[in-house]
Design an enzyme around this catalytic site. Structure first.
Site, PDB file in Angstrom:
ATOM      1  N   SER A 130     -14.785  -3.009  65.553  1.00 40.09           N
ATOM      2  CA  SER A 130     -14.155  -4.243  66.258  1.00 40.09           C
ATOM      3  C   SER A 130     -14.850  -4.232  67.694  1.00 40.09           C
ATOM      4  CB  SER A 130     -12.930  -4.243  66.200  1.00 40.09           C
ATOM      5  OG  SER A 130     -12.478  -5.711  66.664  1.00 40.09           O
ATOM      6  N   HIS A 161      -9.636  -6.736  58.159  1.00 37.54           N
ATOM      7  CA  HIS A 161     -10.143  -6.309  59.434  1.00 37.54           C
ATOM      8  C   HIS A 161     -10.082  -4.901  60.131  1.00 37.54           C
ATOM      9  CE1 HIS A 161     -12.220  -6.700  63.655  1.00 37.54           C
ATOM     10  NE2 HIS A 161     -11.286  -6.499  63.977  1.00 37.54           N
TER      11      HIS A 161
END
Length: 259
Positions: free
Chosen positions: A86, A236
């Protein structure tokens, strides 16, 4: 900028640098680091404003990349294998832009080299409420976060970044105000203008919406030798949701046996 970091393995082995994401810290990747340590020297920093590293407002991906490059300079690491999840993935992209000769191969976990709309404003708001809560009870922290973060595993992930102060109150370790001040820069893409030729692997969560089909052309323009692996039934935070699968993909790629 002197970053806090953890290190496992032996320095005579190939260096691996692992970079966590927003609201994370080095501890999030230490299980992966220990798995890699039998064959690599693994460095896991707390990025600026996270973990036990210093706090600073108005950071950029270029400045965060320079922090990590300064760290590996201090450890006399000429080149490394690099992984970022990320926000850490975008820091990795910025490192590849600034010092491509320092990176042998790179893994980007569930992020693309694009601008993103703000996704965490509600979370930051609740974290600010927690900051002013002055509580000795973790359950009260969880209750406040649950107002905007219904997923319990995600709340637990955030709460790993808390510690008691001298009065026993639960406080965030990360620099919440500094992160909020830099949030628009965190949402943006790093400044990338050059193609990075060494092997790159994008690992994405099947249930995540961070890396989309429309990002493919941008990814291949910057990383012409990129491959993609999709982790089934993962979102995620795929490295926390499916750690065994994720860690094996990383191990194989870093050992040049990904097929």
């Amino acid at each position: 900028m002197r970053l806090n970091y953890q290190v496992v393995g032996q320095p005579e082995n190939t260096a691996v640098v692992l970079l966590h994401g927003l609201f994370g810290m080095s501890d999030n990747l230490i299980t992966l680091a220990k798995m890699l340590a039998s064959e690599h020297w693994v460095i896991v920093p707390d990025l600026i404003n996270h973990g036990r590293s210093p706090h600073m407002a108005n950071v950029t991906y270029a400045s965060m990349a320079e922090d990590v490059l300064s760290l590996i300079d201090s450890l006399d690491i000429a080149e490394c294998l690099l992984l970022g999840h990320s926000m850490g993935g975008k820091v990795s992209m910025a490192m590849a832009e600034l010092a491509p000769d320092r990176i042998k191969r790179m893994i980007i976990a569930d992020i693309a080299p694009v601008d993103y709309e703000p996704r965490h404003l509600d979370i930051i708001e609740q974290m600010q409420k927690v900051k002013h809560l002055n509580t000795h009870k973790r359950q009260e922290v969880d209750d406040v976060l649950a107002e905007k973060v219904p997923e319990k595993p995600l709340r637990q992930f955030f709460m790993k970044n808390m510690a008691r102060d001298d009065e026993g109150f639960w406080r965030w370790r990360f620099g919440l105000d500094e992160i909020a001040a830099s949030y628009s820069a965190i949402c943006a893409s790093p400044q990338l203008t050059h193609a990075f030729i060494p092997p790159v692997l994008f690992i994405i969560g099947q249930q995540s919406n961070y890396v989309l089909p429309e990002h493919k052309d941008r990814i291949l323009a910057l990383y012409p030798n990129a491959k993609v692996r999709v982790v089934t039934d993962a979102g995620h935070w795929l490295h926390a949701e499916k750690p065994q699968v994720f860690n094996q993909i990383v191990y194989r790629f870093f050992n040049s046996i990904l097929t």
